[in-house]
Write an enzyme that holds these catalytic residues in place. Sequence first.
Site, PDB file in Angstrom:
ATOM      1  N   THR A  58       0.832  -1.194   0.000  1.00 53.07           N
ATOM      2  CA  THR A  58       0.000   0.000   0.000  1.00 53.07           C
ATOM      3  C   THR A  58       0.870   1.248   0.000  1.00 53.07           C
ATOM      4  O   THR A  58       2.040   1.203   0.390  1.00 53.07           O
ATOM      5  CB  THR A  58      -0.912   0.056   1.249  1.00 53.07           C
ATOM      6  OG1 THR A  58      -0.097   0.076   2.424  1.00 53.07           O
ATOM      7  CG2 THR A  58      -1.856  -1.137   1.298  1.00 53.07           C
ATOM      8  N   ILE A  59       0.290   2.366  -0.443  1.00 55.40           N
ATOM      9  CA  ILE A  59       0.880   3.674  -0.201  1.00 55.40           C
ATOM     10  C   ILE A  59       0.217   4.201   1.066  1.00 55.40           C
ATOM     11  O   ILE A  59      -1.010   4.196   1.184  1.00 55.40           O
ATOM     12  CB  ILE A  59       0.678   4.633  -1.396  1.00 55.40           C
ATOM     13  CG1 ILE A  59       1.220   6.026  -1.059  1.00 55.40           C
ATOM     14  CG2 ILE A  59      -0.764   4.692  -1.837  1.00 55.40           C
ATOM     15  CD1 ILE A  59       1.156   7.008  -2.240  1.00 55.40           C
ATOM     16  N   SER A  60       1.012   4.607   2.030  1.00 57.83           N
ATOM     17  CA  SER A  60       0.470   5.058   3.314  1.00 57.83           C
ATOM     18  C   SER A  60      -0.374   6.313   3.148  1.00 57.83           C
ATOM     19  O   SER A  60      -0.248   7.046   2.156  1.00 57.83           O
ATOM     20  CB  SER A  60       1.612   5.352   4.299  1.00 57.83           C
ATOM     21  OG  SER A  60       2.317   4.184   4.622  1.00 57.83           O
ATOM     22  N   HIS A  65       2.943   9.798   6.246  1.00 53.22           N
ATOM     23  CA  HIS A  65       4.190  10.252   5.658  1.00 53.22           C
ATOM     24  C   HIS A  65       4.626  11.580   6.276  1.00 53.22           C
ATOM     25  O   HIS A  65       5.821  11.803   6.533  1.00 53.22           O
ATOM     26  CB  HIS A  65       4.016  10.425   4.141  1.00 53.22           C
ATOM     27  CG  HIS A  65       4.036   9.140   3.389  1.00 53.22           C
ATOM     28  ND1 HIS A  65       3.370   8.956   2.192  1.00 53.22           N
ATOM     29  CD2 HIS A  65       4.656   7.951   3.654  1.00 53.22           C
ATOM     30  CE1 HIS A  65       3.582   7.732   1.750  1.00 53.22           C
ATOM     31  NE2 HIS A  65       4.357   7.102   2.618  1.00 53.22           N
TER      32      HIS A  65
END
Length: 243
Positions: A58-60, A65
Site C-alpha cells: 500500500t501507499i500510506s 508520511h
Amino acid sequence: MAWRCSGSTNKELIENMWRHKLISDARVKEAFLKVDRRHYAPAQPYEDSPQYIGYQATISAPHMHAIALEHLISFMMPSDASPAPRALDIGSGSGYLTHVMAELVGPRGLVVGVEHINALRDKGEANMRKSAEGKQLLDTGKVKFVAADGRKGLDEPARKGEEELGTQWDAIHVGASASDVHDELIRQLKSPGCMFIPVEDEHDRDSQYVWRIEKDKDGNISRQRLFGVRYVPLTDAPKEEIF
C-alpha cells in the site's frame, strides 16, 4: 481527524494537514507541496487514506508520511556537519515519500528507495518520471531505486567527489512493519542519525508500534515508542510477485 485533511487538489490536501497540525514544520510543508500525489496514488490521490498499489503493498496515508518526516527532518536538512545528507526509504512502494525526501536533502544529498519486489522498484521509478522534477532527480542521480532486502539496509557507496561515508545514513525511514529493529539498520545509521520504523510488539505480534530511534554524535542509541499502527510486514519477497 484524517478525513478532514483530504482535499480536491494536492495543495488543498497539504494545507488541510498543515491547518490540523499534522504538518508543523514549514520545510516539510514546502516539500510536500512540490510533489503531486496524483503521480503516485492509483485513485483518489488527495484522499488522506492508504491505498493498495498492488503486489500486497500500500501507499500510506499522507498524514503518516507527514508524521514520519516531522521526526526525521532535522537529520535530513543540509548543515555544516552534514552538507550532503543521505536518506534511505525502505519499502519505498509507489515512490511518493522517496520523492518528498529528495526535496529536503539539498542539491548534494542522496535518497535511495529500497524495494524487495522488482516490479515495485520499477513502479516507484516510473512514477517519479511522470513529472519533470522527478525525472531530473533521477537523471542527476540524486534519487535511486534499488531492489534489495531492506531488513539489511543498503551498502550504497558515496558518489564521486563526496566524502566516503561507507554504508551510513543520516535518516532511515521504514515503510513496512519489522519483526524487530534489525541490527544492520542500527549499524548503518550515522552518528548523529535518526530512524522511523514500525515494529511488531514482542508480546503481541498482532500489534505494531512506530519507534523513533536516534543515534547521537557519540554513537549512543535512544529509543522512543510513539504510537500504534497497522503496516504491511517487512518480509521476504514472494516467490511469485502477485499483483
